[in-house]
Design a protein around this motif. Structure first.
Motif, mmCIF file in Angstrom:
data_model
loop_
_atom_site.group_PDB
_atom_site.id
_atom_site.type_symbol
_atom_site.label_atom_id
_atom_site.label_comp_id
_atom_site.label_asym_id
_atom_site.label_seq_id
_atom_site.Cartn_x
_atom_site.Cartn_y
_atom_site.Cartn_z
ATOM 1 N N LEU A 123 9.376 -25.438 -39.745
ATOM 2 C CA LEU A 123 10.435 -24.960 -40.816
ATOM 3 C C LEU A 123 10.646 -26.412 -41.583
ATOM 4 O O LEU A 123 10.943 -27.370 -40.945
ATOM 5 N N LEU A 124 10.342 -26.239 -42.844
ATOM 6 C CA LEU A 124 10.749 -27.487 -43.561
ATOM 7 C C LEU A 124 11.883 -27.347 -44.356
ATOM 8 O O LEU A 124 12.365 -26.447 -45.246
ATOM 9 N N LYS A 171 10.582 -27.367 -35.434
ATOM 10 C CA LYS A 171 9.532 -26.627 -34.947
ATOM 11 C C LYS A 171 10.375 -25.414 -34.275
ATOM 12 O O LYS A 171 11.360 -25.176 -33.731
ATOM 13 N N LEU A 172 9.618 -24.136 -34.827
ATOM 14 C CA LEU A 172 10.085 -22.628 -34.558
ATOM 15 C C LEU A 172 9.523 -22.336 -32.999
ATOM 16 O O LEU A 172 8.327 -22.734 -32.523
ATOM 17 N N GLU A 173 10.002 -21.282 -32.328
ATOM 18 C CA GLU A 173 9.614 -20.719 -31.180
ATOM 19 C C GLU A 173 8.374 -20.123 -31.412
ATOM 20 O O GLU A 173 7.554 -20.144 -30.295
ATOM 21 N N VAL A 227 11.587 -32.186 -35.251
ATOM 22 C CA VAL A 227 10.426 -33.166 -34.986
ATOM 23 C C VAL A 227 10.340 -34.360 -35.742
ATOM 24 O O VAL A 227 9.459 -35.294 -35.499
ATOM 25 N N TYR A 228 10.685 -34.343 -37.014
ATOM 26 C CA TYR A 228 10.757 -35.330 -37.874
ATOM 27 C C TYR A 228 11.488 -35.473 -39.037
ATOM 28 O O TYR A 228 11.991 -34.215 -39.605
ATOM 29 N N THR A 229 11.889 -36.650 -39.557
ATOM 30 C CA THR A 229 13.008 -36.894 -40.644
ATOM 31 C C THR A 229 12.148 -37.581 -41.656
ATOM 32 O O THR A 229 11.786 -38.842 -41.262
ATOM 33 N N GLY A 230 11.932 -36.819 -42.820
ATOM 34 C CA GLY A 230 11.353 -37.505 -43.813
ATOM 35 C C GLY A 230 12.142 -37.715 -44.966
ATOM 36 O O GLY A 230 13.226 -37.775 -44.941
#
Length: 228
Positions: A21-22, A14-16, A4-7
């Motif tokens: 999760l980072l 995003k987990l089910e 969901v995001y690349t920092g």
């Protein structure tokens, strides 16, 4: 998992089950190959920085959870360099909160006409907007309220928790003979309760720690803090 995001220093999945999760990366912030926790660009890559950051983050977050300080931390997997966290929403497009105990970094660059390098600061709290294009500008309490990013009541909570957490980290470092000069924290609203909680990480990548006059690099900080 859904990316969901690349920092700069972490990827977010995003987990089910609704948690996130980072994935910690070896990139660190800085400029021209020099590490700077206050920089808004990736300046260099340090082998092992991601895992070191995760291990230290897990160390601090576990202790904060035991002290009932509200955080998004659930658990960590060192084999995969990942951390499971509760869902939270950021303020606007994101804020960074800096607590300063010494005049260094961007504080010194801005106010150098009035302070000397390393001058003592009394847990000075400063909020900046996460905006790379505008170089993460500082923002006042009144501006935060006027822009509907934080109410005055929420700002008071944010400031109080920033000082509490920063002094806790400083005390943990002091046990190892280290001095915390400054630290950058992030907060958000718990997606279920709307409570203001600590998010992101607490590691060598977002603080300046010294032993005497010697700066401690992020990987070395993790080794010192987690040594038996």
């Amino acid at each position: 998992m859904e990316l969901v995001y690349t920092g700069k220093t972490k990827d977010v999945f995003k987990l089910e089950d609704g948690h996130f999760l980072l994935k910690f990366k070896d990139d660190v912030t800085g400029e021209n190959g020099v590490f700077d926790p206050g920089a808004n660009t990736v300046g260099l890559t340090i082998d092992g920085a991601g895992l070191a950051g995760l291990r230290l983050t897990s160390f601090f977050y576990s202790k904060l959870n035991e002290l009932n300080v509200p955080t998004h931390y659930v658990d960590a997997n060192f084999d995969d360099a990942t951390m499971t966290v509760k869902p939270a929403t950021v303020f606007g497009k994101g804020l960074e909160v800096i607590c300063r105990f010494k005049a260094v970094g961007s504080f010194l660059r801005r106010y150098g006409a009035y302070v000397s390098e390393g001058q003592e600061l009394d847990a000075f709290v400063e909020v900046t907007i996460k905006d790379d294009e505008r170089l993460d500008p500082p923002i006042s309490e009144d501006a935060l309220a006027m822009l509907n990013l934080l109410t005055h009541e929420e700002y008071a909570i944010l400031k109080e928790r920033t000082i509490e957490i920063s002094k806790f980290v400083a005390a943990e470092l002091e046990k190892k003979g280290l001095t915390l000069y400054d630290i950058k924290l992030e907060f958000g609203r718990d997606a279920k309760t709307n409570e203001i909680i600590l998010i992101d990480e607490i590691s060598g990548g977002n603080m300046r720690a010294y032993k005497g006059d010697t700066y401690i690099e992020p990987l070395q900080l993790e080794k010192i803090m987690l040594a038996d």
